[in-house]
Design a protein around this motif. Structure first.
Motif, PDB file in Angstrom:
ATOM      1  N   GLY A 159       0.836  -1.203   0.000  1.00 57.35           N
ATOM      2  CA  GLY A 159       0.000   0.000   0.000  1.00 57.35           C
ATOM      3  C   GLY A 159       0.863   1.241   0.000  1.00 57.35           C
ATOM      4  N   TYR A 160       0.194   2.398  -0.104  1.00 56.78           N
ATOM      5  CA  TYR A 160       0.980   3.628  -0.084  1.00 56.78           C
ATOM      6  C   TYR A 160       0.194   4.785   0.507  1.00 56.78           C
ATOM      7  CZ  TYR A 160      -1.467   4.945  -4.470  1.00 56.78           C
ATOM      8  OH  TYR A 160      -2.410   5.257  -5.433  1.00 56.78           O
ATOM      9  N   ALA A 161       0.960   5.750   0.991  1.00 57.37           N
ATOM     10  CA  ALA A 161       0.447   7.054   1.421  1.00 57.37           C
ATOM     11  C   ALA A 161       1.057   8.085   0.487  1.00 57.37           C
ATOM     12  CB  ALA A 161       0.835   7.333   2.869  1.00 57.37           C
ATOM     13  N   GLU A 162       0.230   8.998  -0.014  1.00 59.41           N
ATOM     14  CA  GLU A 162       0.681   9.903  -1.076  1.00 59.41           C
ATOM     15  C   GLU A 162       0.407  11.352  -0.713  1.00 59.41           C
ATOM     16  OE1 GLU A 162       0.091   9.274  -5.632  1.00 59.41           O
ATOM     17  OE2 GLU A 162      -1.647  10.424  -4.933  1.00 59.41           O
ATOM     18  N   TRP A 163       1.315  12.215  -1.188  1.00 60.71           N
ATOM     19  CA  TRP A 163       1.133  13.662  -1.017  1.00 60.71           C
ATOM     20  C   TRP A 163       1.825  14.371  -2.170  1.00 60.71           C
ATOM     21  CZ3 TRP A 163      -2.293  16.093   1.642  1.00 60.71           C
ATOM     22  CH2 TRP A 163      -2.198  17.478   1.818  1.00 60.71           C
ATOM     23  N   GLY A 164       1.299  15.520  -2.522  1.00 62.14           N
ATOM     24  CA  GLY A 164       1.917  16.334  -3.551  1.00 62.14           C
ATOM     25  C   GLY A 164       1.428  15.998  -4.945  1.00 62.14           C
ATOM     26  N   GLU A 165       1.821  16.858  -5.900  1.00 63.20           N
ATOM     27  CA  GLU A 165       1.473  16.677  -7.312  1.00 63.20           C
ATOM     28  C   GLU A 165       2.717  16.958  -8.140  1.00 63.20           C
ATOM     29  OE1 GLU A 165      -1.349  15.562  -8.182  1.00 63.20           O
ATOM     30  OE2 GLU A 165      -2.552  15.879  -6.371  1.00 63.20           O
ATOM     31  N   GLY A 166       2.697  16.503  -9.369  1.00 62.79           N
ATOM     32  CA  GLY A 166       3.814  16.787 -10.266  1.00 62.79           C
ATOM     33  C   GLY A 166       3.986  15.699 -11.290  1.00 62.79           C
ATOM     34  N   ASP A 167       4.809  15.996 -12.290  1.00 65.02           N
ATOM     35  CA  ASP A 167       5.058  15.025 -13.354  1.00 65.02           C
ATOM     36  C   ASP A 167       5.988  13.909 -12.889  1.00 65.02           C
ATOM     37  OD1 ASP A 167       3.512  16.557 -15.095  1.00 65.02           O
ATOM     38  OD2 ASP A 167       5.242  17.724 -15.780  1.00 65.02           O
ATOM     39  N   GLU A 168       6.802  14.198 -11.890  1.00 63.71           N
ATOM     40  CA  GLU A 168       7.726  13.190 -11.376  1.00 63.71           C
ATOM     41  C   GLU A 168       7.201  12.622 -10.057  1.00 63.71           C
ATOM     42  OE1 GLU A 168      12.170  14.157 -12.719  1.00 63.71           O
ATOM     43  OE2 GLU A 168      11.405  15.570 -11.232  1.00 63.71           O
ATOM     44  N   THR A 169       7.579  11.373  -9.778  1.00 64.10           N
ATOM     45  CA  THR A 169       7.202  10.740  -8.520  1.00 64.10           C
ATOM     46  C   THR A 169       8.442  10.331  -7.750  1.00 64.10           C
ATOM     47  OG1 THR A 169       5.136   9.869  -9.429  1.00 64.10           O
ATOM     48  CG2 THR A 169       5.955   8.837  -7.427  1.00 64.10           C
ATOM     49  N   LEU A 170       8.546  10.829  -6.530  1.00 62.14           N
ATOM     50  CA  LEU A 170       9.571  10.397  -5.600  1.00 62.14           C
ATOM     51  C   LEU A 170       8.969   9.293  -4.738  1.00 62.14           C
ATOM     52  CD1 LEU A 170      12.268  10.672  -3.973  1.00 62.14           C
ATOM     53  CD2 LEU A 170      11.075  12.379  -2.566  1.00 62.14           C
ATOM     54  N   ALA A 171       9.600   8.143  -4.718  1.00 62.67           N
ATOM     55  CA  ALA A 171       9.112   7.028  -3.911  1.00 62.67           C
ATOM     56  C   ALA A 171      10.023   6.805  -2.717  1.00 62.67           C
ATOM     57  CB  ALA A 171       9.034   5.761  -4.750  1.00 62.67           C
ATOM     58  N   ILE A 172       9.406   6.541  -1.583  1.00 63.78           N
ATOM     59  CA  ILE A 172      10.113   6.108  -0.383  1.00 63.78           C
ATOM     60  C   ILE A 172       9.563   4.726  -0.067  1.00 63.78           C
ATOM     61  CG2 ILE A 172      10.664   6.612   2.020  1.00 63.78           C
ATOM     62  CD1 ILE A 172       9.870   9.565   1.376  1.00 63.78           C
ATOM     63  N   LEU A 173      10.406   3.709  -0.132  1.00 59.37           N
ATOM     64  CA  LEU A 173       9.957   2.330  -0.052  1.00 59.37           C
ATOM     65  C   LEU A 173      10.460   1.681   1.237  1.00 59.37           C
ATOM     66  CD1 LEU A 173      10.286   3.149  -3.179  1.00 59.37           C
ATOM     67  CD2 LEU A 173      10.238   0.713  -3.620  1.00 59.37           C
ATOM     68  N   ALA A 174       9.518   1.314   2.107  1.00 57.84           N
ATOM     69  CA  ALA A 174       9.851   0.672   3.378  1.00 57.84           C
ATOM     70  C   ALA A 174       9.095  -0.655   3.472  1.00 57.84           C
ATOM     71  CB  ALA A 174       9.495   1.588   4.545  1.00 57.84           C
ATOM     72  N   HIS A 175       9.373  -1.407   4.525  1.00 58.91           N
ATOM     73  CA  HIS A 175       8.613  -2.657   4.698  1.00 58.91           C
ATOM     74  C   HIS A 175       8.172  -2.828   6.147  1.00 58.91           C
ATOM     75  CE1 HIS A 175      11.847  -5.269   6.510  1.00 58.91           C
ATOM     76  NE2 HIS A 175      12.667  -4.531   5.779  1.00 58.91           N
ATOM     77  N   LEU A 176       6.999  -3.450   6.280  1.00 55.67           N
ATOM     78  CA  LEU A 176       6.368  -3.637   7.577  1.00 55.67           C
ATOM     79  C   LEU A 176       6.526  -5.048   8.119  1.00 55.67           C
ATOM     80  CD1 LEU A 176       3.079  -1.671   6.825  1.00 55.67           C
ATOM     81  CD2 LEU A 176       4.892  -0.956   8.385  1.00 55.67           C
ATOM     82  N   GLN A 180       3.843  21.231   7.542  1.00 54.61           N
ATOM     83  CA  GLN A 180       4.410  22.576   7.527  1.00 54.61           C
ATOM     84  C   GLN A 180       4.046  23.347   6.266  1.00 54.61           C
ATOM     85  OE1 GLN A 180       6.203  24.072  10.165  1.00 54.61           O
ATOM     86  NE2 GLN A 180       5.291  22.267  11.130  1.00 54.61           N
ATOM     87  N   GLY A 181       3.324  22.702   5.369  1.00 54.07           N
ATOM     88  CA  GLY A 181       2.874  23.386   4.158  1.00 54.07           C
ATOM     89  C   GLY A 181       3.933  23.550   3.100  1.00 54.07           C
ATOM     90  N   VAL A 182       4.969  22.711   3.124  1.00 53.35           N
ATOM     91  CA  VAL A 182       5.996  22.769   2.077  1.00 53.35           C
ATOM     92  C   VAL A 182       5.340  22.509   0.717  1.00 53.35           C
ATOM     93  CG1 VAL A 182       8.065  21.651   1.161  1.00 53.35           C
ATOM     94  CG2 VAL A 182       7.856  22.086   3.621  1.00 53.35           C
ATOM     95  N   ALA A 183       5.666  23.335  -0.262  1.00 47.97           N
ATOM     96  CA  ALA A 183       5.095  23.190  -1.604  1.00 47.97           C
ATOM     97  C   ALA A 183       5.885  22.138  -2.375  1.00 47.97           C
ATOM     98  CB  ALA A 183       5.127  24.531  -2.332  1.00 47.97           C
ATOM     99  N   PHE A 184       5.303  20.966  -2.546  1.00 46.33           N
ATOM    100  CA  PHE A 184       5.980  19.865  -3.229  1.00 46.33           C
ATOM    101  C   PHE A 184       5.905  20.063  -4.747  1.00 46.33           C
ATOM    102  CE2 PHE A 184       5.946  18.413   0.864  1.00 46.33           C
ATOM    103  CZ  PHE A 184       6.034  17.058   1.087  1.00 46.33           C
ATOM    104  N   ASN A 185       7.033  19.917  -5.432  1.00 48.94           N
ATOM    105  CA  ASN A 185       6.998  19.978  -6.898  1.00 48.94           C
ATOM    106  C   ASN A 185       6.991  18.582  -7.522  1.00 48.94           C
ATOM    107  OD1 ASN A 185       9.611  19.013  -6.705  1.00 48.94           O
ATOM    108  ND2 ASN A 185      10.595  20.931  -7.302  1.00 48.94           N
ATOM    109  N   LYS A 186       6.880  17.576  -6.671  1.00 49.03           N
ATOM    110  CA  LYS A 186       6.784  16.188  -7.119  1.00 49.03           C
ATOM    111  C   LYS A 186       5.678  15.491  -6.330  1.00 49.03           C
ATOM    112  CE  LYS A 186      11.763  15.554  -8.022  1.00 49.03           C
ATOM    113  NZ  LYS A 186      12.171  16.909  -7.565  1.00 49.03           N
ATOM    114  N   ARG A 187       5.122  14.476  -6.917  1.00 48.30           N
ATOM    115  CA  ARG A 187       4.262  13.568  -6.177  1.00 48.30           C
ATOM    116  C   ARG A 187       5.165  12.668  -5.332  1.00 48.30           C
ATOM    117  NH1 ARG A 187      -0.785  11.937  -7.748  1.00 48.30           N
ATOM    118  NH2 ARG A 187      -0.352  12.805  -9.804  1.00 48.30           N
TER     119      ARG A 187
END
Length: 466
Positions: free
Chosen positions: A70-87, A135-142
């Motif tokens: 599954g995933y939790a998502e924030w931000g919009e943009g043409d590029e996607t930054l992924a952070i991949l962890a395991h439970l 904190q309201g950081v403006a993400f330029n990537k998803r």
């Protein structure tokens, strides 16, 4: 300039509460309890559900894919930054001083299964992302924080994700060590099968050692029939005294039960452990076992004992960039009715491959009547140090740690980072902190986890605002 460490400290109490709640879930893959609802057993799916519920309450867009990833998502943009962890976590095994699924903090260290691999680091990265969002950081990537549920075995969940979701542009996995792991060796396991045959005077009734192919076995237990149990028991006690192990010999109705206790370790660094199975086989190899039982014992004793580099096979190999080939004997089982199985796990650099490793092992195994079968494999993975993902993460680590001499590294571990062309592993084990992954009494210093959160804050911020 933002004081990222102070920001991380402000999240400490909530972070530890959420982390410890996840650590209480026994998220060990259990195929014997698999159902349509819980494809990997209930524990991993329950941990996934708990994480996604938390992320949804924190304001993220979430998605559960087949109850395995599954995933939790924030931000919009043409590029996607992924952070991949395991439970998911490894089986606890024996030798713990505390309940492995009831986390405790002692002397500044958080103890419990998953503290280091990977719930502690994963949640540090998640809290870093959550802080930036709040904190309201403006993400330029998803940004997608993706969590798998069987990284310690077949990666079923994460492979499913990449089947049904678009591939990320770049990303990292907080499932290794600092500074940045820009190279990971390839992996393959070989399963060796031994006939269920024995001699008459010496009989190997059973031999069991190891929990997973990527763990050094801590414990080994064998039941044997021998002509002179007293002599064998005395020899065993002397063997234990002369070697870095613990052991016990117990009389049975027709022989002895022998137990050896060594030290577990991660399969990527098998030299850090004490393989109880190969020690026990080395002791037994002096006696006149025969047929399949002898082949099983002799193979472990002559070719696997105290050898993590395939020197006994004349198969040692080193690449100047990615380092040495390593070998771990992870699961070692034999019984008189079903025969024996030996699971060997290899971490190999570029320049050598699974077929060559299989052929090398077969040269030794074939004359002993041992069959060799190659399992699934992963190719070596390498991201050039000049890639912006490596440079940005390195800069954040150096800024927060003060370690100006730090350089990207290549390791034998395999993380989700290798699933992305521009993917790396990034933390959270600090260079001077002992690696207790896959071991009893797994822990992480709380201060290390909070500092890693600060590193992740700065790194993610720089990646999404560049």
């Amino acid at each position: 300039m933002t004081d990222w460490l102070a920001a991380a400290e402000s999240q400490k109490q909530n972070y530890l509460e959420d982390l410890m709640a996840l650590m209480r879930i026994k998220s060990v893959r259990d195929d014997s309890a698999a159902t349509d609802e819980y494809p990997l057993g209930p524990g991993p799916s329950q941990a996934l559900a708990a994480f996604l519920e938390m992320a949804e309450q924190d304001g993220f867009r979430t998605k559960n894919i087949d109850n395995v990833v599954g995933y939790a998502e924030w931000g919009e943009g043409d590029e996607t930054l992924a952070i991949l962890a395991h439970l998911d976590v490894m089986p606890a095994g024996k030798g713990w001083d505390t309940d492995p699924f009831e986390p405790v903090i002692k002397d500044g260290n958080l103890y419990g299964r998953g503290a280091s691999d990977d719930k502690g680091p994963g949640m540090a990265a998640y809290y870093a992302l959550k802080y930036l969002k709040d904190q309201g950081v403006a993400f330029n990537k998803r940004v997608r924080f993706i969590v798998g549920t069987d990284e310690e075995s077949d990666w079923t969940g994460m492979h499913r994700y990449f089947e049904v979701e678009p591939a990320p542009t770049l990303g990292f996995s907080p499932d290794a060590e600092f500074p940045v792991i820009n190279g990971e060796k390839g992996q393959v396991s070989l399963k060796l099968s031994v006939p269920a045959t024995n001699g008459e005077d010496y009989v190997l009734k059973s031999f069991h050692s190891g929990l997973r192919f990527n763990m050094v076995p801590r414990e080994a237990v064998a039941e044997v029939v021998v002509p002179d149990a007293g002599q064998v028991q005395a020899a065993f006690e002397q063997f234990v005294d002369e070697n870095p192990i613990q052991g016990e010999a117990e009389p049975t109705a027709d022989g002895l039960k022998l137990t050896v206790i060594g030290k577990a370790a991660h399969g990527m660094e098998p030299e850090q452990g004490i393989n109880a199975g190969t020690y026990l086989a080395t002791f037994l190899d002096q006696y006149d076992f025969a047929a399949g039982a002898k082949s099983f014992i002799h193979f472990l004793a002559k070719y696997l004992h105290l050898d993590t580099r395939m020197k006994g096979f004349d198969g040692a190999y080193t690449d100047p960039v990615m380092g040495e080939l390593t070998m771990n004997a992870g699961i070692l089982n034999f019984d008189a009715e079903n025969g024996g199985d030996i699971d060997m796990n290899f971490r190999f650099p570029k320049g050598i491959g699974p077929d060559e490793l299989e052929a090398t092992v077969k040269k030794v195994a074939d004359p002993l009547g041992i069959a060799v079968k190659q399992g699934p494999s992963q190719k070596p993975h390498y991201v050039d140090p000049s890639d912006p993902i490596v440079k940005t993460l390195m800069d954040a680590y150096i800024h927060q740690s003060g370690d100006k001499d730090a350089k990207p590294e290549v390791v034998g571990g395999g993380t989700y980072g290798r699933l992305m062309e521009r993917g790396v592993a990034f933390g959270a084990l600090m260079p001077q902190t002992p690696n207790t992954m896959h071991q009893a009494n797994e822990y992480q210093p709380v201060d290390d986890l909070i500092r890693s959160m600060a590193i992740y804050m700065e790194a993610i911020n720089n990646l999404v605002t560049d």
